[in-house]
Write a protein that holds these residues in place. Structure first.
Motif, PDB file in Angstrom:
ATOM      1  N   THR A 112     -20.922   9.307 -81.092  1.00 30.92           N
ATOM      2  CA  THR A 112     -21.717   9.986 -80.051  1.00 30.92           C
ATOM      3  C   THR A 112     -21.008   9.999 -78.698  1.00 30.92           C
ATOM      4  OG1 THR A 112     -22.850   7.907 -79.556  1.00 30.92           O
ATOM      5  CG2 THR A 112     -23.875   9.372 -81.176  1.00 30.92           C
ATOM      6  N   ALA A 114     -21.045   7.851 -76.082  1.00 26.75           N
ATOM      7  CA  ALA A 114     -21.949   7.600 -74.958  1.00 26.75           C
ATOM      8  C   ALA A 114     -21.151   7.060 -73.770  1.00 26.75           C
ATOM      9  CB  ALA A 114     -23.030   6.597 -75.363  1.00 26.75           C
ATOM     10  N   LYS A 116     -21.744   5.847 -69.791  1.00 26.00           N
ATOM     11  CA  LYS A 116     -22.676   5.503 -68.727  1.00 26.00           C
ATOM     12  C   LYS A 116     -22.009   5.733 -67.375  1.00 26.00           C
ATOM     13  CE  LYS A 116     -25.363   1.633 -66.857  1.00 26.00           C
ATOM     14  NZ  LYS A 116     -25.654   0.176 -66.981  1.00 26.00           N
ATOM     15  N   SER A 130     -17.976   2.868 -71.087  1.00 26.36           N
ATOM     16  CA  SER A 130     -18.282   3.108 -72.490  1.00 26.36           C
ATOM     17  C   SER A 130     -17.998   1.840 -73.275  1.00 26.36           C
ATOM     18  CB  SER A 130     -17.442   4.257 -73.056  1.00 26.36           C
ATOM     19  OG  SER A 130     -17.638   5.443 -72.315  1.00 26.36           O
TER      20      SER A 130
END
Length: 361
Positions: A112, A114, A116, A130
């Motif tokens: 995914t 992700a 931040k 990450s």
């Protein structure tokens, strides 16, 4: 009189039975009776915790620190764009955009990615963070790098506009300074010419005094010899010449001592004012030059830096939690086995032909 309905015997509370209380001794007996199952549950949980602690892949933190471009304004550093605005752009646009681009280019990847985004309070920094396995680190670095490039390209336009504006102000200040320098040269030249004017006036004063002295001497001789009308006319002309020369001498002295001095004072004051303005204008040019040098573009201070140690729960903590969970399971499993054993024993004691009597409700 109305009679109260009789109380239902089934609704009466049961008499207190001390044997209905849970005894720790009974619990201990149950655990001892199922000690093998308890020990097996304890070992299974501990072994599973140790396996998770030592076999689970490690995760690391990959972080990128971005320093927002800034300029000096009123002696303090002002960011090109507010950190909150840059944060919103990253969260809502650049991070999803670059993540989507990477997933389109790598259709088989199921990560995914992700990322931040946060802005430390009171700073001009934005941080991308990450958490990923080591094998996914290059992909996270690439995505974070592309995010930084997108933000830098966006801020480059604002940076160039501000740089051009300050450069134009600096050119205007330099032009004004050059005008003051040229004006200073003119004032100095006029003051220098006053010296020549003063010398000329002094020469004219000296010449006029000579004329007055000559005319006075001639008048004295004319007075001694004034015996006819012609000599009387000469005397009158000499008197007029002396008066005119004395008047001219007074004018020249006034022009030298008052008019020329006033003009020199005026020019000297204008020169001093010009020099003060030059100092101020030079300071303005230096300020703008320093402001131009202090313009900073948005840049990545650290790009995709991998943490030295794995992040998340440490191995020792996982093992400790496994031991605690194992002890709880060792206590719970015997009780569950005892419960199901009693239920199964109760069902076995009832014969198929027995009927359940009594009210259903």
């Amino acid at each position: 009189m109305n009679q109260l309905p009789a109380a239902d015997p089934a609704a009466q509370p049961l008499p207190y039975d001390p044997y209905d209380e849970i005894s720790l001794v009974d619990v201990a007996r149950v655990i001892w009776r199922h000690r093998r199952a308890a020990l097996a549950a304890l070992l299974v949980v501990i072994v599973a915790a140790v396996a998770v602690a030592f076999l689970a892949p490690k995760k690391y933190r990959y972080s990128t620190t971005i320093e927002l471009g800034s300029r000096i304004e009123d002696g303090r550093s002002v960011p090109i764009e507010a950190p909150e605005t840059a944060l919103a752009k990253l969260e809502e646009s650049y991070v999803p955009q670059e993540r989507h681009r990477y997933l389109e280019a790598h259709p088989g990847v199921d990560e995914t990615f992700a990322i931040k985004v946060r802005a430390p309070k009171g700073s001009q920094l934005v941080v991308l963070e990450s958490t990923a396995h080591a094998e996914d680190g290059p992909a996270y670095r690439l995505i974070q790098q592309r995010v930084v490039q997108a933000l830098v390209a966006d801020h480059a336009r604002v940076f160039e506009d501000q740089r051009r504006e300050v450069a134009l102000e600096k050119k205007g200040a330099e032009r004004d300074l050059q005008t003051l320098v040229d004006r200073e040269s003119v004032l100095k030249a006029r003051i220098e010419r006053l010296k020549g004017t003063a010398q000329l006036l002094e020469q004219q004063i000296a010449d006029t005094r000579g004329l007055i002295e000559d005319a006075t001497a001639n008048r004295s001789r004319a007075v001694a010899e004034a015996r006819d009308e012609a000599r009387a006319m000469t005397l009158l002309m000499l008197d007029n010449e002396v008066r005119e020369n004395r008047k001219r001498l007074a004018d020249l002295q006034q022009q030298l001592q008052i008019g020329l001095a006033d003009e020199r004072d005026t020019l000297q004051s204008a020169l001093q004012e010009n020099q003060r303005n030059q100092v101020l204008q030079q300071a303005e040019v230096q300020r703008l030059d320093q402001q131009l040098k202090n313009l900073k573009q948005t840049r990545a201070v650290v790009l995709g830096m991998k943490s030295l140690k794995p992040v998340g729960i440490s191995r020792s903590l996982i093992v400790v939690l496994g031991v605690v969970l194992g002890v709880l399971m060792a206590l719970l499993v015997p009780l569950v086995l005892e419960f199901f054993g009693r239920v199964r024993g109760g069902l076995d004691s009832v014969s198929p032909g027995d009927e359940i009597t009594g009210p259903l409700s």
